[in-house]
Design a protein around this motif. Structure first.
Motif, PDB file in Angstrom:
ATOM      1  N   LEU A 299       0.828  -1.204   0.000  1.00  0.00           N
ATOM      2  CA  LEU A 299       0.000   0.000   0.000  1.00  0.00           C
ATOM      3  C   LEU A 299       0.866   1.259   0.000  1.00  0.00           C
ATOM      4  CD1 LEU A 299      -3.007   0.846   0.070  1.00  0.00           C
ATOM      5  CD2 LEU A 299      -2.792   0.991   2.548  1.00  0.00           C
TER       6      LEU A 299
ATOM      7  N   ASN B  27     -10.024   2.141  -4.810  1.00  0.00           N
ATOM      8  CA  ASN B  27      -9.832   2.792  -3.508  1.00  0.00           C
ATOM      9  C   ASN B  27     -10.599   2.078  -2.399  1.00  0.00           C
ATOM     10  OD1 ASN B  27      -8.074   5.134  -3.269  1.00  0.00           O
ATOM     11  ND2 ASN B  27      -9.285   5.967  -4.947  1.00  0.00           N
TER      12      ASN B  27
ATOM     13  N   PHE C 256      -8.478  -0.781   0.719  1.00  0.00           N
ATOM     14  CA  PHE C 256      -8.531  -0.563   2.169  1.00  0.00           C
ATOM     15  C   PHE C 256      -9.345  -1.616   2.923  1.00  0.00           C
ATOM     16  CE2 PHE C 256      -6.268   3.141   1.278  1.00  0.00           C
ATOM     17  CZ  PHE C 256      -5.799   3.659   2.466  1.00  0.00           C
TER      18      PHE C 256
ATOM     19  N   MET D 145      -7.495  -3.174   5.786  1.00  0.00           N
ATOM     20  CA  MET D 145      -7.225  -2.291   6.912  1.00  0.00           C
ATOM     21  C   MET D 145      -8.062  -2.676   8.132  1.00  0.00           C
ATOM     22  SD  MET D 145      -5.072   0.061   7.544  1.00  0.00           S
ATOM     23  CE  MET D 145      -4.538   0.624   5.948  1.00  0.00           C
TER      24      MET D 145
ATOM     25  N   ILE E 175      -7.931   4.102  11.936  1.00  0.00           N
ATOM     26  CA  ILE E 175      -8.184   3.622  10.581  1.00  0.00           C
ATOM     27  C   ILE E 175      -8.929   4.679   9.760  1.00  0.00           C
ATOM     28  CG2 ILE E 175      -9.542   1.928   9.287  1.00  0.00           C
ATOM     29  CD1 ILE E 175      -8.650  -0.112  11.470  1.00  0.00           C
TER      30      ILE E 175
ATOM     31  N   PRO F 222      -6.523   7.537   6.177  1.00  0.00           N
ATOM     32  CA  PRO F 222      -6.671   8.047   4.799  1.00  0.00           C
ATOM     33  C   PRO F 222      -6.523   9.567   4.693  1.00  0.00           C
ATOM     34  CG  PRO F 222      -8.425   6.489   5.287  1.00  0.00           C
ATOM     35  CD  PRO F 222      -7.693   6.751   6.570  1.00  0.00           C
TER      36      PRO F 222
ATOM     37  N   ASP G  32     -11.323  10.198  -2.054  1.00  0.00           N
ATOM     38  CA  ASP G  32     -10.473   9.054  -1.720  1.00  0.00           C
ATOM     39  C   ASP G  32     -10.629   8.676  -0.252  1.00  0.00           C
ATOM     40  OD1 ASP G  32      -9.563   9.023  -4.311  1.00  0.00           O
ATOM     41  OD2 ASP G  32      -7.613   9.919  -3.860  1.00  0.00           O
TER      42      ASP G  32
ATOM     43  N   ASN H 178     -11.896   5.083   0.872  1.00  0.00           N
ATOM     44  CA  ASN H 178     -11.046   4.290   1.757  1.00  0.00           C
ATOM     45  C   ASN H 178     -11.786   3.886   3.019  1.00  0.00           C
ATOM     46  OD1 ASN H 178      -8.034   6.232   1.000  1.00  0.00           O
ATOM     47  ND2 ASN H 178      -9.036   4.636  -0.176  1.00  0.00           N
TER      48      ASN H 178
ATOM     49  N   THR I  18     -12.668   0.101   4.397  1.00  0.00           N
ATOM     50  CA  THR I  18     -12.378  -0.405   5.738  1.00  0.00           C
ATOM     51  C   THR I  18     -13.637  -0.968   6.389  1.00  0.00           C
ATOM     52  OG1 THR I  18     -10.582   1.182   5.995  1.00  0.00           O
ATOM     53  CG2 THR I  18     -11.468   0.209   8.005  1.00  0.00           C
TER      54      THR I  18
END
Length: 135
Positions: free
Chosen positions: A11, A60, A64, A67, A88, A92, A111, A115, A119
């Motif tokens: 990443l 995107n 994630f 994560m 978390i 981003p 983004d 992200n 998650t």
């Protein structure tokens, strides 16, 4: 944990050092969904830019999903879980800021949103897997 470490290295490479990070523009978008909608409309009305759309929208999110692993790998209390989720979600934002500062990408609220969705998808998937009965 070893998988997660390698995931973070990949990443990091993709976000800051990959070949497509050369000569990027340093723009800032703070209007939620502006670039997502603009790119989606352009891609599906013109028929061009599908690869760019795949990398930017689903990419995107997918990037994630892993994560969420620390939330399930670390034995924790409610407070630790809350702090992990907060970290978390803040990560981003920090990534977008650093991409802007190091000119390896634009700072885009879209983004950050994508992200975070990734998650939370990861958390949902891991919860479903954890609830599956073992045979």
């Amino acid at each position: 944990l070893l998988f997660f470490f390698f995931y973070l290295l990949i990443l990091l490479y993709l976000l800051f050092f990959a070949f497509f990070r050369v000569n990027t523009t340093t723009e800032v978008n703070l209007i939620p969904f502006k670039n997502i909608f603009g790119l989606t409309v352009y891609t599906f009305t013109s028929g061009h830019g599908i690869w760019h759309w795949i990398v930017n929208v689903p990419g995107n999110i997918i990037a994630f999903i892993p994560m969420a692993l620390p939330i399930f790998l670390i034995r924790k209390s409610f407070t630790i879980t809350f702090l992990l989720i907060l970290f978390i979600l803040i990560l981003p934002i920090c990534i977008e800021f650093l991409q802007y500062v190091f000119q390896s990408g634009s700072a885009d609220i879209d983004d950050v949103i994508l992200n975070a969705i990734g998650t939370f998808c990861g958390i949902y998937i891991l919860k479903k897997i954890k609830k599956q009965p073992t045979h």
